[in-house]
Design a protein around this motif. Structure first.
Motif, mmCIF file in Angstrom:
data_model
loop_
_atom_site.group_PDB
_atom_site.id
_atom_site.type_symbol
_atom_site.label_atom_id
_atom_site.label_comp_id
_atom_site.label_asym_id
_atom_site.label_seq_id
_atom_site.Cartn_x
_atom_site.Cartn_y
_atom_site.Cartn_z
ATOM 1 N N LEU A 2 14.905 25.865 -9.319
ATOM 2 C CA LEU A 2 16.012 26.798 -9.540
ATOM 3 C C LEU A 2 16.896 26.896 -8.307
ATOM 4 O O LEU A 2 18.128 26.894 -8.400
ATOM 5 C CB LEU A 2 15.464 28.178 -9.914
ATOM 6 C CG LEU A 2 16.506 29.268 -10.197
ATOM 7 C CD1 LEU A 2 17.391 28.862 -11.368
ATOM 8 C CD2 LEU A 2 15.824 30.602 -10.485
ATOM 9 N N LEU A 3 16.261 26.950 -7.134
ATOM 10 C CA LEU A 3 17.020 26.990 -5.887
ATOM 11 C C LEU A 3 17.854 25.724 -5.728
ATOM 12 O O LEU A 3 19.012 25.781 -5.286
ATOM 13 C CB LEU A 3 16.068 27.157 -4.703
ATOM 14 C CG LEU A 3 16.718 27.207 -3.311
ATOM 15 C CD1 LEU A 3 17.651 28.401 -3.205
ATOM 16 C CD2 LEU A 3 15.637 27.277 -2.223
ATOM 17 N N LEU A 51 19.082 23.893 -8.107
ATOM 18 C CA LEU A 51 20.215 23.983 -9.030
ATOM 19 C C LEU A 51 21.331 24.854 -8.451
ATOM 20 O O LEU A 51 22.514 24.493 -8.512
ATOM 21 C CB LEU A 51 19.754 24.549 -10.372
ATOM 22 C CG LEU A 51 18.835 23.667 -11.214
ATOM 23 C CD1 LEU A 51 18.328 24.441 -12.432
ATOM 24 C CD2 LEU A 51 19.548 22.410 -11.662
ATOM 25 N N VAL A 52 20.950 25.990 -7.887
ATOM 26 C CA VAL A 52 21.948 26.897 -7.307
ATOM 27 C C VAL A 52 22.649 26.239 -6.126
ATOM 28 O O VAL A 52 23.885 26.290 -6.006
ATOM 29 C CB VAL A 52 21.277 28.219 -6.872
ATOM 30 C CG1 VAL A 52 22.267 29.097 -6.121
ATOM 31 C CG2 VAL A 52 20.727 28.961 -8.086
ATOM 32 N N VAL A 53 21.870 25.607 -5.249
ATOM 33 C CA VAL A 53 22.453 24.920 -4.089
ATOM 34 C C VAL A 53 23.392 23.808 -4.547
ATOM 35 O O VAL A 53 24.488 23.631 -3.988
ATOM 36 C CB VAL A 53 21.338 24.355 -3.186
ATOM 37 C CG1 VAL A 53 21.925 23.444 -2.107
ATOM 38 C CG2 VAL A 53 20.555 25.483 -2.534
ATOM 39 N N LEU A 98 25.085 23.637 -7.374
ATOM 40 C CA LEU A 98 26.307 24.239 -7.902
ATOM 41 C C LEU A 98 27.265 24.641 -6.780
ATOM 42 O O LEU A 98 28.475 24.376 -6.845
ATOM 43 C CB LEU A 98 25.957 25.466 -8.759
ATOM 44 C CG LEU A 98 25.350 25.199 -10.133
ATOM 45 C CD1 LEU A 98 24.859 26.500 -10.758
ATOM 46 C CD2 LEU A 98 26.364 24.529 -11.051
ATOM 47 N N VAL A 99 26.714 25.270 -5.750
ATOM 48 C CA VAL A 99 27.542 25.720 -4.627
ATOM 49 C C VAL A 99 28.151 24.535 -3.887
ATOM 50 O O VAL A 99 29.357 24.499 -3.614
ATOM 51 C CB VAL A 99 26.712 26.594 -3.667
ATOM 52 C CG1 VAL A 99 27.516 26.923 -2.411
ATOM 53 C CG2 VAL A 99 26.265 27.875 -4.351
ATOM 54 N N ALA A 136 19.628 19.314 -6.994
ATOM 55 C CA ALA A 136 20.821 19.720 -6.238
ATOM 56 C C ALA A 136 21.866 18.612 -6.258
ATOM 57 O O ALA A 136 23.060 18.855 -6.468
ATOM 58 C CB ALA A 136 20.438 20.075 -4.800
#
Length: 445
Positions: free
Chosen positions: A26-27, A29-31, A33-34, A210
């Motif tokens: 999940l981390l 994926l967030v990284v 996206l950013v 990522a």
């Protein structure tokens, strides 16, 4: 083997990252996206290149193991059936449930497509499409199963031909008997080696995710979703209905099982499938998830590899159903009840054409050609495919665990203690000793 016996093994030595694997993914994926947003918005070329390389290397590592993994997994799974009582019955029941769930999934896809009209509100036109270099057909599908030599299927990654050779080799080993034992022993060792190596790749999933998500944002941005908004929502809603609606209901009523335990045990495989977009690449985790949920090892070692190459509710049922309606509306082609029945037939019978690889273009071309729809419609969907494929593959993998669970439960061979006591912790690396099960499955009551 009772659940208590399996749970009393001493913990393995070695360093473990305290952050749960699902949180790492999940981390990632967030990284991603950013970083993708930053690279695209501020035109940071080096960051875009880095994301592209990281994501590409992760997919390349997964694909590197696909050909040998499919061959040895299918071959060994065929030979494992000799350890299982009522092997033919279990194989038949497994295939039957594959077809039942595929039929339910394609019906859901058709209903969603008919209700939402995904192509009617889009600004896309037939001119935006492009005919693929090669379109799948039933003749290609049938004749393409048999290879012309033993090297080309591995070099060109033709999974259907690899499966064909693996099945032939597995049946031959069974027929030869004890004289083929050295070959079988070597094959089992090679399979363990491949699974161990692939597990190391799987551990890179947070970094790979990522790169993959970031690369998608850089390449397509958010504007792409505008013309495909309804279509994208349809695919995700359809997959979600199957994943979180149909599967739990089937487990509860057909398998008499608590669906919450299924999600606890299968979630590592589902989340990895979402990131990797490869049923075959996820197969070791899928198989270990099924074993942890109480499916006998010998049966799981057949059902899961078989499902990883043929069981595709997301890619081969929901996706082609909605896509056919979408393409027909863009090209202003009327389709009726006959075409809807053909879509259902192709989805249930032709799902092996997807063969567990990233993407479902082959299945889409097979569906469109069967319906007589313009093949240029494939080009309309290629740009959005990576975003759709994540949810499709997660649904595929969930179904690859659900069907063996239902069959095991109905045949009275499921270890209900292990199923009820499964935890939500990540699956450990595949280890045949740790996953040991009785060598003979009892006959159905």
């Amino acid at each position: 083997m009772s659940a208590s016996t399996a749970d009393t093994k001493p913990p393995k030595p070695g360093f473990r990252i305290p952050v749960p694997f699902w949180a790492q993914v999940l981390l990632g994926l967030v990284v991603g996206l950013v970083l993708g947003f930053v690279a695209r918005t501020f035109d940071v070329s080096w960051l875009a290149t880095t994301l592209d390389k990281v994501g590409g290397i992760f997919v390349q590592l997964l694909k590197l193991a696909v050909a040998p993994l499919v061959f040895f997994a299918i071959m060994v799974s065929i030979t494992n059936l000799r350890k299982v009582n009522n092997a033919a019955r279990l194989a038949g029941r497994t295939l039957l449930w594959f077809m039942i769930t595929s039929l339910i999934a394609v019906v859901i896809g058709l209903v969603i497509g008919l209700v939402s009209n995904p192509g009617s509100g889009s600004a896309l036109t037939p001119a935006d499409g492009a005919k693929p270099d090669h379109a799948g057909s039933w003749l290609d599908f049938l004749t393409g199963i048999i290879p012309t030599d033993i090297i080309t299927p591995f070099s060109e990654l033709n999974v259907l031909q690899i499966v064909f050779m693996a099945v032939v080799a597995g049946v031959a080993i069974l027929k030869i008997g004890p004289k083929a034992q050295p070959v079988l022993t070597l094959s089992e060792s090679v399979l363990e080696l491949l699974q161990k190596a692939l597990w190391w790749v799987i551990l890179l999933a947070p970094i790979g995710s990522a790169g993959l998500i970031g690369r998608a944002i850089v390449q397509y941005g958010w504007d792409l979703l505008g013309d495909y908004a309804t279509f994208t929502a349809d695919i995700y809603i359809g997959c979600a209905l199957v994943l979180f609606g149909v599967y739990p209901l089937l487990l509860a009523f057909a398998g008499k099982l608590n669906p919450l335990h299924f999600f606890k045990g299968a979630w590592p495989a589902i989340q990895l499938a979402f990131v990797s977009r490869s049923s075959v690449g996820t197969m070791p985790v899928t198989q270990q998830s099924a074993i942890r949920l109480g499916v006998p090892k010998d049966y799981a070692s057949f059902a899961v590899p078989f499902g990883a190459t043929t069981k595709m509710d997301g890619c081969a049922a929901i996706y082609p159903a909605i896509s056919a309606i979408f393409v027909a509306q863009i090209f202003h082609v009327e389709i009726g009840i006959k075409e809807y029945l053909l879509i259902a037939f192709v989805s249930v019978i032709g799902s092996a054409a997807t063969a567990g690889l990233t993407g479902a273009t082959v299945m889409l071309t097979l569906t469109l050609s069967t319906l007589g729809l313009p093949m240029e419609g494939v080009g309309l969907l290629l740009a959005i495919d990576p975003i759709l494929d994540m949810m499709r593959t997660a649904t595929n993998v969930a179904g690859q665990v659900v069907c063996p669970l239902i069959v095991s439960s109905r045949e009275k061979i499921l270890d209900t203690g292990k199923y009820s006591g499964v935890t939500s912790s990540p699956v450990d690396p595949v280890d045949p000793v740790d996953a040991e099960q009785p060598q003979a499955v009892p006959a159905a009551a």
